[in-house]
Design a protein around this motif. Structure first.
Motif, PDB file in Angstrom:
ATOM      1  N   ARG A  13       0.904  -1.079  -0.028  1.00 41.48           N
ATOM      2  CA  ARG A  13       0.084   0.042   0.043  1.00 41.48           C
ATOM      3  C   ARG A  13       0.915   1.177   0.235  1.00 41.48           C
ATOM      4  O   ARG A  13       0.496   2.229  -0.730  1.00 41.48           O
ATOM      5  CB  ARG A  13      -1.026  -0.040   1.266  1.00 41.48           C
ATOM      6  N   ARG A  14       1.840   1.255   0.897  1.00 38.73           N
ATOM      7  CA  ARG A  14       2.775   2.145   0.840  1.00 38.73           C
ATOM      8  C   ARG A  14       3.406   2.504  -0.471  1.00 38.73           C
ATOM      9  O   ARG A  14       3.512   3.563  -0.976  1.00 38.73           O
ATOM     10  CB  ARG A  14       3.665   2.209   1.992  1.00 38.73           C
ATOM     11  N   ALA A  27       0.966   4.123  -2.795  1.00 33.55           N
ATOM     12  CA  ALA A  27       0.683   5.459  -2.594  1.00 33.55           C
ATOM     13  C   ALA A  27       2.108   6.540  -3.079  1.00 33.55           C
ATOM     14  O   ALA A  27       1.771   7.656  -3.365  1.00 33.55           O
ATOM     15  CB  ALA A  27       0.311   5.652  -1.222  1.00 33.55           C
ATOM     16  N   LYS A  55      -5.997  13.781  -0.491  1.00 34.70           N
ATOM     17  CA  LYS A  55      -5.646  12.250  -0.628  1.00 34.70           C
ATOM     18  C   LYS A  55      -4.093  12.308  -0.603  1.00 34.70           C
ATOM     19  O   LYS A  55      -3.129  11.607   0.119  1.00 34.70           O
ATOM     20  CB  LYS A  55      -6.213  11.471  -1.524  1.00 34.70           C
ATOM     21  N   TRP A  67      -0.855  11.175   1.708  1.00 35.84           N
ATOM     22  CA  TRP A  67      -0.135   9.991   1.529  1.00 35.84           C
ATOM     23  C   TRP A  67       1.423  10.866   1.467  1.00 35.84           C
ATOM     24  O   TRP A  67       2.252   9.940   2.035  1.00 35.84           O
ATOM     25  CB  TRP A  67      -0.232   9.401   0.216  1.00 35.84           C
TER      26      TRP A  67
END
Length: 1383
Positions: free
Chosen positions: A395-396, A399, A433, A437
């Motif tokens: 996920r990182r 992002a 968003k 992030w």
């Protein structure tokens, strides 16, 4: 430890003349049947010397105001007024004027909301001073003597709520607040501006059968003796918070105390009670983990989670102090699998925000990024702990890729222009968003620099000091820097540079890397080019935390690690600095040697393709036989937020995919391999093995499945499709009957992978760009024979995925026979879902979306009217909000596809006015913005009518926009995108826009009964509702909409979609060998240093038009005029510098080749790199340019080495099939993309530049500077020693030595000339096609900072070696400004 600071008096700098609220009491009586709210509020206020207190109130009816029990005078000016807009928009005729009007209207509304509109006269005798302890809050600390002198008044306001449309709402027997920005004032008077905080006492009286839930701890309830009886809920919040975090919900709730945590309660409506217990089972793990990590108890006395119907909330979660309101769409029962991860992450993030954001607040608007990032950091720790390290890293990584791809100056985390001037709108939409992030990534990078334990101690220190006797419950960026130095043990210069570059500036590094393996030295030579994701001008002048201006293009602090996987192990080499020279060559020593067999050297003159200059072996064979390298990775631990283009052979990518266990490495390998023009069978087999391996992370397996879907071509004979179908049938088909087995979802990762296979199959395209018949039949078979009997889990998401895959199919003539069967299955699912609604209506939503996609793809053969008649009834489907919203969005898509953007926006306005829920309005606004971005990206010629533009402006100023700040921002963004601008307030010139629209007739004059009292203090003057004053700003309007189109976030599914970048029409090629550079962005100031450009010319280039319609293009013309001496030489010595790219067959023939990565698809980045004054000078006349748009400069590697190493050659492990980590080689610059499309360049014909390219620019320039400096010193020394030399001339011994020295030099020159003549034939044979070496060119020909590499085309008869005495051609530079009309 960091030195504790004294809490500042926040009220002294507030915009309400210094009034500070110490405590507030709120008492309300609520009648749901009559839809009435009335009551009073009492505020303890430290009144300023002027005696006037300004509060914020909106949508309220004020009955009376008392100060210390005595009635007083007050004035109330509602901000929201009904204004006749017909006369105001008479000048609006095109999108540009409409965008200017939208800026004026939007900024005027935002500015008015910052001004107090309830003025209370407190000019009476002082009230007895309160105890000093009561003044001990975050608003400021005073000594006992100061406390006694405080003019503290008790102000009581009796009021009622007029309309339940803004801030507080009545819906279906439920009363709830929405916590939108600056909307707390819409249901109680408060200090709803700035960062003032105070404690609260609250009493809410409701019907006996209702439950009133608010912030703080419930002290007790009181049952009245009325008939019918009413119940009063008494709450107390002892932690000072801002008024923005006060929430209230009244409904007949079902209450579920958490079985593991006594402080936590979960509430929902009776219809959702069966799902609540299952959804909150994990929550105690997150709660206890946060307390353990921060070494502190939960800061509030209790915590309450409330779940309401989706149509009752504006967003999926609404935060409040010690409570949070969620959409019941997050709840799920034990049969649902897919919703688990999303619910878990959202609930844990809301809990983390209680610590960082509510309990500990930002000190200034520029510090909001820090609290948001810390909350996201805690959430990532929870994901890593309980959902797995693979989930957290994957996920990182995704992002980070999104942030780098869409980096823009508006995403600058901490600066006055990106925070204060945006009025809080920077957190709305996709920009919000991306900021979130990026904030998390910056903090994770800092944690890696200081270590996990040091970073944890910093957070513990921040939390612990908030609960001390003298609490400090605010945090600033400057304080966090001090903690990083004191507690984190980081050096002060590093921390200062780190925050200035990553937090106070914009942009991320872009690293383009290629390598060569030197067998003799057993080392890897890594060539690196560093760039930036934004234009240099966007970050050229950065204001750091200490207020010092610094150059924004000095790189980034720190050293990046290069990880080399060799035969005998893995080795990390922290050798790549992110500052200094932009071109670098690194030599990394290997620890093992290749053990391949020794190849026989081929005969001289017979070079196979791909071999190096030594003629040893082809590069592919060498990589597999003699090189000890398995694969190479840059920044393997994600220590930096950087976009990395690493080029290595296909086999090394395959090794990384199959052998590296890191999910990030596997994902990078899949992206690199899927970007190949044609996937060889070795790549297809590798992807198939990853897909079939159950030990691989399930998200990586899904990525491999979609890569296989894109691998289908004529030569592979649908190999990717065969692998996908074979894998699915091996898991889910019964081999005896050849049909799918009944569903079995016990293995969750396997279920998620198999669920994605039909979607991947539907993405397969044959040579005619249509779906193969086998793919259509496969999807139809799965949809027809789906059987969920005996499966304990729901298959609603499974069937929805099958239906969505039908919408992705492209029907050709062979597959049209299956269309009717597919439509019948979809109709059957729609009918069944009508009778028994599925979970959240997800099946109906999928069917509606699929029908609209089929209708748009087959608009010729399908009657759209029939599809419209089928979808329209779902807009009035009263049961589920998601179905109604999806039907509206599909109808907007069909209208846009058939008739264009103007009718689509007209229909959007009608749907927006008919939509009853704030949630539905927000989704419609986001979808309309997306349609405008698609229209802008497609360069549609559809004109916008003035009637539609005026209608949008009227909605922007109407009650719908005031009630929903998200819709208001989307409307503003729509008008900006239509005009070709960025959908943000960042860069909007206040000095021009605010006075474009509006007249005196729309402004109501306010009476000021306190004028005599405040003549000396202008800050307390009552606001006059007028068009805002002009504000000077140095921030220019950015015309480019790259970021808005680069990343589009679906608010429902939180999926990143592919970018839509509008193509830029390139200017026609100028004559006389000119290099044209086009600018799409307004604030690009080119700085050219080509052959001494006159100062007047430079000023002409820097001059930019302020007109939004016609930005100017800077054109640099370079003429090469031959001198008299050079005209006598061969005519082939003329150098022609062209802007065109090389043809496919004109690649470099240098012996050492390293893949040049495809540059980014952005005209802004092209212009940014071209005019960066801090870049190293590029030798344009020596450069080679590949069809993909590479800007790597070809030059002799000997120019960057010692003289003794000129003859040493490098061996290359790369071959012609190398690829970049980031795909889309055609997405370089708009000009190069268009030229490639016009010339139909074959992707296979792309060539990659030499490793020598990475050295020529910086090294040669550095040597020239040193030589000039040395010559200058030598001349100065000679002038000083002139008298001594005059004396030596008369010495006979000196004259004899001088004569011998001259004779020796003459003999050496004759010998060198004879050797040169003997070597000339051989050099002619080995000369490259572009063959002009950098060492042979005079310095005057070199140019600086040109975007595209100049191409050198020798004419016939050009010799490989020219005598050094050849005269230098002169360069004449002409710079013109051309105007580029924008649509």
């Amino acid at each position: 430890m960091a030195k504790p600071r004294k809490p500042r008096n926040e009220g002294a700098k507030s915009e309400n003349s210094g009034a500070v609220v110490r405590h507030q009491k709120l008492c309300l009586s609520i009648d749901l049947d009559k839809r009435q709210i009335y009551g009073f509020t009492e505020l303890e206020i430290a009144v300023p010397d002027i005696g006037i207190v300004g509060l914020y109130a909106e949508n309220l009816g004020l009955e009376s105001v008392y100060v210390d029990g005595e009635p007083t005078e007050f004035e109330y000016y509602p901000h929201q007024q009904n204004v006749d807009n017909e006369k105001r928009w008479g000048s609006v005729s095109d999108p540009s004027s409409a965008a200017d009007a939208a800026c004026a209207s939007y900024l005027s509304a935002l500015e008015r909301e910052r001004v107090p509109n309830l003025l209370i006269n407190c000019c009476k005798a002082y009230r007895a001073a309160v105890e000093p302890e009561q003044l001990n809050s975050d608003n400021g600390l005073q000594s006992s003597g100061e406390a006694k002198q405080q003019n503290v008044k008790l102000v009581r306001i009796n009021y009622w709520v007029e309309k339940m449309e803004t801030g507080i709402h009545f819906e279906d027997g439920v009363l709830h607040t929405d916590n939108q920005i600056k909307r707390g004032r819409c249901w109680f008077p408060c200090m709803d501006e700035g960062f003032q905080r105070c404690c609260y006492d609250m009493e809410f009286t409701v019907a006996q059968n209702l439950v009133a839930v608010s912030v703080g701890s419930l002290l007790y309830t009181v049952l009245s003796e009325d008939s019918p009886p009413r119940k009063t809920y008494v709450y107390r919040l002892e932690v000072p918070v801002m008024a923005h975090w006060i929430s209230l919900v009244v409904a007949p709730f079902e209450i579920f105390p958490d079985p593991q945590l006594g402080l936590v309660s979960h509430l929902c409506l009776p219809s959702s009670s069966s799902q609540l217990r299952n959804s909150i089972q994990f929550f105690h793990n997150a709660f206890k983990y946060y307390e353990d990590y921060l070494d502190a108890n939960f800061p509030f006395g209790s915590y309450t989670q409330i779940f309401l119907a989706p149509e009752m909330v504006v967003t999926s979660s609404s935060l409040g102090a010690a409570m949070c309101v969620f959409s019941s769409q997050l709840l799920y029962d034990e049969k649902v699998i897919d919703q688990t991860l999303d619910t878990c992450i959202k609930l844990s993030f809301a809990l983390a925000r209680q610590w960082f954001g509510i309990y500990i607040a930002p000190e200034e608007p520029t510090d909001e990024w820090l609290l948001d990032g810390l909350a996201g950091f805690l959430t990532d720790l929870f994901i890593k702990k309980f959902l797995g390290n693979n989930e957290a890293r994957y996920r990182r990584y995704k992002a980070n890729c999104a942030v780098c791809k869409a980096e823009d100056p508006v995403i600058t985390l901490s600066s006055s222009t990106s925070c204060k001037d945006l009025y809080g709108t920077h957190g709305i939409g996709i920009y919000g968003k991306l900021r979130s992030w990026k904030s998390v990534t910056i903090l994770q990078m800092l944690e890696k620099q200081m270590g996990p334990e040091s970073f944890r101690r910093i957070l513990q220190k921040v939390v612990s000091r908030a609960g001390d006797g003298v609490p400090i419950r605010s945090l600033s960026t400057k304080e966090f820097r001090q903690f990083a130095t004191k507690v984190g043990n980081l050096e002060r210069p590093f921390v200062k540079e780190y925050f200035a570059r990553w937090v106070g500036s914009c942009g991320c590094p872009v690293l383009r890397m290629g390598f060569s393996y030197n067998k003799r030295k057993n080392l890897v030579e890594l060539a690196v080019l560093r760039e930036c994701t934004v234009a240099p001008e966007a970050s050229a002048s950065v204001l750091n935390a200490d207020g010092e201006n610094r150059d924004g293009d000095l790189g980034w602090p720190g050293m990046m690690s290069i990880r080399i996987h060799e035969f005998d192990g893995m080795y990390d080499h922290p050798v790549l600095p992110l500052s200094g020279d932009t071109w670098q060559l690194l030599e990394i020593q290997c620890h093992s040697r290749g053990s391949g067999r020794r190849f026989q050297k081929p005969k001289k003159g017979s070079k196979p393709e791909g071999s190096d200059e030594n003629g040893d072996v082809p590069a592919v064979e060498r990589a597999s036989s003699e090189s000890p390298l398995s694969w190479i990775r840059a920044d393997p631990e994600m220590e930096y937020l950087a976009e990395i283009h690493l080029n290595q052979p296909v086999q090394m990518w395959i090794n990384q995919l199959e052998k590296d266990e890191d999910v990030v490495a596997q994902s990078q390998a899949i992206v690199a391999l899927s970007s190949l023009p044609q996937l060889p069978f070795s790549v297809v087999n590798a992807l198939s093995n990853v897909l079939s391996d159950s030990k691989v992370f399930w998200r990586v397996r899904i990525e491999a499945a979609f890569a296989l879907a894109n691998s289908v071509c004529e030569e592979s004979d649908l190999a990717g499709l065969q692998h996908l179908v074979k894998f699915y049938k091996s898991r889910r088909f019964d081999s005896t009957i050849g049909l799918p087995k009944p569903n079995d979802f016990h293995d969750f990762p396997e279920y998620l992978v198999l669920e994605a296979i039909p979607h991947a199959v539907s993405m397969v395209r044959a040579v005619d760009r249509k779906s193969p018949r086998e793919a259509v039949e496969f999807v139809l078979q799965l949809l027809k024979y789906n059987d969920n009997d005996g499966n304990p889990y729901s298959d609603v998401f499974w069937r929805a995925a099958l239906v969505q895959s039908v919408g992705e199919l492209e029907f050709g003539k062979p597959s049209m026979s299956c269309l009717s069967s597919l439509l019948k299955r979809i109709d059957l699912l729609l009918q069944s879902d009508r009778v028994m609604p599925s979970y959240n209506g997800i099946l109906t939503v999928s069917c509606i979306r699929t029908l609209s996609q089929i209708a748009m793809k087959l608009s010729v053969s399908v009657h759209l009217d029939l599809v419209l008649d089928l979808i329209r009834p779902f807009r009035y489907f009263g049961g589920i909000c998601q179905v109604r919203t999806e039907a509206s969005r599909c109808l907007l898509d069909l209208e846009f596809h058939c008739r264009g953007i103007d009718p689509a926006l007209s229909l959007f306005i009608r749907y927006l006015e008919e939509e009853p829920s704030l949630r539905g309005q927000t989704k419609l606004g986001a979808h309309a913005l997306r349609l405008c971005q698609i229209r802008d990206g497609s360069n549609s010629d559809n004109e916008m009518s003035s009637a539609t533009l005026v209608a949008l402006l009227q909605v922007l100023e109407g009650p719908i926009a005031f009630n929903n700040i998200y819709v208001r921002h989307h409307l503003f963004s729509i008008l900006h995108v239509l005009a070709g601008r960025n959908p943000t307030l960042y860069g909007v010139p206040r000095d021009k826009t605010l006075c474009v629209v509006g007249d005196a007739e729309t402004c109501s004059e306010q009476k000021n009964i306190f004028a005599a009292l405040i003549t000396d203090n202008t800050e307390t003057k009552p606001p006059e509702v007028e068009i805002l004053q002009q504000h000077d700003t140095e921030t220019a309007m950015f015309e480019d909409s790259r970021v808005a189109n680069a990343v589009v976030l679906n608010n429902d599914e939180h999926q990143l979609m592919d970018p839509t970048v509008p193509p830029v029409v390139a200017d026609q090629h100028p004559k006389e060998a000119e290099v044209a550079v086009s600018n799409n962005q307004k604030e690009i100031h080119p700085e050219l240093e080509i052959g001494g450009v006159p100062e007047e010319v430079s000023r002409e280039v820097d001059t930019l038009s302020n007109n939004h319609h016609e930005p100017k293009k800077s054109v640099v013309k370079i003429r090469l005029r031959r001198s008299a001496a050079s005209s006598r030489a061969d005519t082939a010595d003329n150098l022609t510098i062209e802007r065109q790219q090389h043809e496919a067959d004109c690649g470099p023939t240098s012996s050492i080749s390293v893949d040049a990565p495809p540059p980014r698809n952005s005209a802004v980045e092209e212009a940014a790199t071209s005019f960066n004054s801090n870049r190293q000078n590029l030798e344009e006349v020596n450069s080679s340019h590949d069809p993909a748009g590479s800007r790597m400069t070809a030059a002799s590697i000997g120019s960057a080495r010692h003289v003794s190493e000129v003859g040493k050659e490098l061996q290359c492990t790369a071959d012609s099939s190398k690829v970049s980590v980031h795909p889309d080689p055609s997405s370089w610059s708009p000009s190069s993309v268009q030229e490639d499309n016009n010339n139909n360049v074959d992707p296979e014909a792309q060539r990659f530049v030499s490793l020598q390219t990475v050295l020529s620019a910086g090294k040669v320039e550095g040597s020239e500077a040193k030589e000039k400096k040395k010559d200058k010193k030598e001349k100065k020394r000679k002038r000083g020693d002139g008298e001594e030399k005059g004396k030596k001339r008369d010495d006979p011994e000196y004259q004899e030595k001088k004569r011998l020295k001259k004779e020796k030099k003459r003999k050496e020159k004759e010998l060198a000339k004879l050797m040169m003549m003997g070597e000339q034939p051989q050099q002619k044979r080995e000369e490259p096609e572009l063959g002009v070496k950098s060492s042979e060119l005079p310095r005057e020909v070199k140019t600086t900072n040109i975007v595209e590499s100049a191409r050198v085309e020798p004419s016939e008869g050009t010799s490989a070696m020219r005598p050094m005495s050849t005269s230098v051609p002169r360069i004449k530079i002409r710079i013109k400004n051309k105007t580029l009309n924008q649509s």
